[in-house]
Design an enzyme around this catalytic site. Sequence first.
Site, short mmCIF file in Angstrom:
data_model
loop_
_atom_site.label_atom_id
_atom_site.label_comp_id
_atom_site.label_asym_id
_atom_site.label_seq_id
_atom_site.Cartn_x
_atom_site.Cartn_y
_atom_site.Cartn_z
N GLY A 1 -16.44 14.43 2.65
CA GLY A 1 -17.72 14.74 2.03
C GLY A 1 -18.70 13.62 2.31
CE LYS B 1 -19.64 12.64 11.99
NZ LYS B 1 -20.35 12.62 13.28
CB VAL B 2 -11.84 9.42 9.05
CG1 VAL B 2 -10.68 8.46 9.19
CG2 VAL B 2 -12.19 9.61 7.58
CE LYS C 1 -12.75 8.31 4.10
NZ LYS C 1 -11.80 8.74 3.12
CG ASP D 1 -12.28 13.00 -4.64
OD1 ASP D 1 -12.00 14.16 -5.02
OD2 ASP D 1 -12.92 12.77 -3.61
#
Length: 948
Positions: free
Chosen positions: A681, A684-685, A699, A800
């Site tokens: 969300g 970007k990895v 990340k 999360d």
Amino acid sequence: MANPVKYQCLAIAAWVVLLLPFCRAEPSQNTEAEALLKWKQSLGNQSIMSSWVNPASNNSTASNPCKWLGITCNKVGNVIELNLAYTGLQGTLLHLNFSSFPNLLRLDLKFNKLTGPIPADIGMLSNLQFLDLSTNSLNGTVPISLGNLTKVVEIDVSRNGLTGKLWSGLFPDGTSPAKTGLISLQRLLAQTTMLGGRIPSEVGNMKNLEALILDNNYFFGPIPPSLGNLSKLDTLRLNENQFSGNIPRNFGSLKLIDLRLFINKLSGPIPEEIGNLSSLVVFSLAVNNFSGHLPQQMCRGGKLVNFTAAFNNFTGPIPKSLKNCTSLYRVRLENNTLTGNVDQDFGVYPNLTYIDLSYNRLRGNISSKWSECQNLTVLKIAGNMIDGKIPEEIGLLKKLGELDLSYNQLSGEIPTQILKLSALSSLILNNNNFSGYIPMGIGGLPELQKLHLSSNMLIGRIPDQVGDCFRLLSLNLSNNLLNGTIPHNIGTLSALQNFLDLSHNLLSGEIPPQLGDLKGLENLNLSHNNLTGTVPDSLGKMLSLSAIDLSYNCLEGPLPDSNAFRSSPPEAFSNNKALCGEIHDLRPCNSTSAKRNARDTDHKLMIIVVSAVGSLFFAIVILGCIVVYFCKYRRNQQEDEYPLRSKNLFSIRNFDGKVAYEDIINATDDFDDIHCIGVGGSAKVYQAKLPSGQVVAVKKLSSPTEGMEIEDLKSFTSEIATLTEIRHRNIVKLYGFCSHGRHSFLVYEFMERGSLANILSSEKGAKELDWAQRVKVVKGVAYALSYMHHDCMPPIIHRDISSKNVLLDSELEAHVSDFGTARFLKQGSSNWTTVAGTFGYIAPEFSYTMAVTEKCDVYSFGVLALEVLKGSHPRELIPSLHPSARQGIQLQEELDPRLSFPRDQKIVADLEAILKLALSCLCADPKSRPSMHGVSQILELEMRMGNN
Ligand SMILES: *[C@@H]1O[C@H](CO)[C@@H](O)[C@H](O)[C@H]1NC(C)=O
Ligand SMILES: *[C@@H]1O[C@H](CO)[C@@H](O)[C@H](O)[C@H]1NC(C)=O
Ligand SMILES: *[C@@H]1O[C@H](CO)[C@@H](O)[C@H](O)[C@H]1NC(C)=O
Ligand SMILES: *[C@@H]1O[C@H](CO)[C@@H](O)[C@H](O)[C@H]1NC(C)=O
Ligand SMILES: *[C@@H]1O[C@H](CO)[C@@H](O)[C@H](O)[C@H]1NC(C)=O
């Protein structure tokens, strides 16, 4: 005229009579077909019954049921068997008209999803021999009409409702889940539907009954004495119910082979007549309130294999017949008040694998005879009055994994032959009178996890080789006469977790700083020794430490400032030479040199006596020091204040020093999309292969530090620093954080198989992740959460948890990612302390309280666990989760349809445990949810328990 007519009529009658037996099949077959189709209709559309129509015409009443799936007929076409076991059948038995099947011999519906009661007209199956309704979710009572089944040979209605095994199980350490605070789970259990009630005494009419299997239900009341009339009964399993009262005396006249009564509320003595049961192979009485003597002729027939009577109130001698009972395989008699002699009352048992005689009143010594039980894996005789030495022959028990002889009066040296026990994982010899040295080669026991030698009279040094026991979880050598220094390689025991207790010895020298490497250790006790020097700073970095005791030593200097030190009581540091620090009542370390300060204390009295002037002078010196110190401190603080403003913020910690920001930029071609392996969300990895060959996950964040206040920035970096220190096998390792004008990124351990969400969304992945693997995944996540919630101070909340944040390594072991960082990983929130969370995983209370507690993670874990079982997000299930809606939830329905239902009972039990735990985690009231500690403890116990 009348005669021929009469004759004719008679002839027709005779013909009819003669023909009747041959014609009878037709009409009865029709009623059977009708009855079956009517039942089918009541069950709705079930693919398993698709063959249940007439193959020739669509006229169902004329169809031939003998060809249908699950139906077997005899030669004349009567249904004699209905077998739909393991077919996923759903619905009730209410619309199956039993009176239509007068010829039925077998009814086998085990392992399905049947609900509702067993209908009373089951008593109409007058020829029935075999009835198996086990492992369904039937509820209600057993109908009295069952007594009409006089031909029945076997009845199995065990395990209806989710099993009760987990909650009433006999735990290895004698604790029960109630003690672990999981009351809410027990309440949940009470709500699940299951068979129950009293057993009608009419069961005594089933004269042909050989096996009656009712375990894991909710039956209560007395065991009906009429069972004693069933002369053919050989298997009676009533375990894990709520039966009370005595064992009927007339049981002694039965021919029982298998009698299981464990985990009930039975009481009174065992009738001596039970000793007449010469065919007994399995006899388990554990966890009841039985009293009196055990029958002396227990093993009269010489066939007894499994005998458990643990956790009762038995008194009197060990049964005589056990001595020559060479068939024994597993024996548990612990926690009674039995008397006897461990040497004379027991013999040699070639098959014995497990024997626990702990906490009784046994005397004698351990003879070398025990070493002839070559298959022994567990030998526990703790808490008795055994004396003498451990025989050297103990070394012959090649398979021994657990030896517990604690709380006895054993003496002599610990024989070095113990070092030959290469499978030994638990050596528990505390509270005896052992003398001499700790065997030097103790490090040669590769499997050792528990070494408890406390409260003996051991002398000499702690052998250096202790550091080689790399699996060690707890080490207790306290209350001995050990001297010398603490070997510094105790610091290499990285698995050490529960406790390290070296207290009450004569240890001297300094505390080795390497102890600080024990990142998983929770309790450290070094009190009551002669330790000198200062407390190494490294002890302040022990992340898991929750209790420490350094009292009664000769320590001096400042105490490290960490939670463990702050939260331990002042007594934990009392009676030392000169400890100082900002905590408790300790004197502040108000001098540049703690050592000097200490010396000063010692001499203070003398100084005062010798000269008041000297004293005054000294006070001035101290004051001077304080001033100098403060100035220095202020300056340092100012330098510290702006570390993040320096030109390149670069704080990759605990990471290969050679790795630099540039390496990562190069490895990802300046964050080129071809290296991108995922988009979250917020971030970007990328996968980055460093020049060293190491692969890491990077990340990339939209600069989270932008616009942060200095204070926030400071806590941000210190938090990252803490997180990089965390080592847990189920948490993705965070190597560090890196920020530059253009980029900010976190560097993580690379996980080969990507996220759980990805694996579950592909057909191939879902199949590869089989039931055993899924159980492991849920356990892994539970352990990670438990660690962060309960073993970290302050607790770290994930915020999360979702299948996107659980990553799998090449072995498909789960690793939770983004721990502690979730809250600043969400983009688009100006304030990074706002809470993250993924829709569908957020606890309901969050929407109105906005308060993030551990219980929010517990809720998300519940969703995740269901997702792992189901293979997809359990959306439909969650909104309906008020307790009453849960009653109908059954394991079979909640399992991923892409995998076949597990055949292995152990896996089924594990999955049931997970389902039950997951549901309790989803309680709307956060207070009713279990803690992650409780969850992981139960999972652990469930996995370990196996059987009674
Ligand atoms: C089905 O067969 C039965 C008897 O064989 C008959 O009475 C009935 O009328 C038939 N029904 C239909 C729909 O053909
Ligand atoms: C069981 O048997 C009794 C008498 O033997 C009879 O009255 C009763 O109707 C039977 N019940 C069923 C359900 O078959
Ligand atoms: C059996 O379970 C159903 C729901 O599945 C419930 O309505 C019914 O009351 C239960 N019966 C008994 C006797 O517990
Ligand atoms: C005895 O107990 C062990 C372990 O619980 C079990 O594996 C074995 O099958 C039992 N033996 C019999 C005869 O039931
Ligand atoms: C166990 O038995 C003893 C003596 O027979 C009795 O005094 C005691 O109350 C019993 N304990 C329990 C828990 O039943």
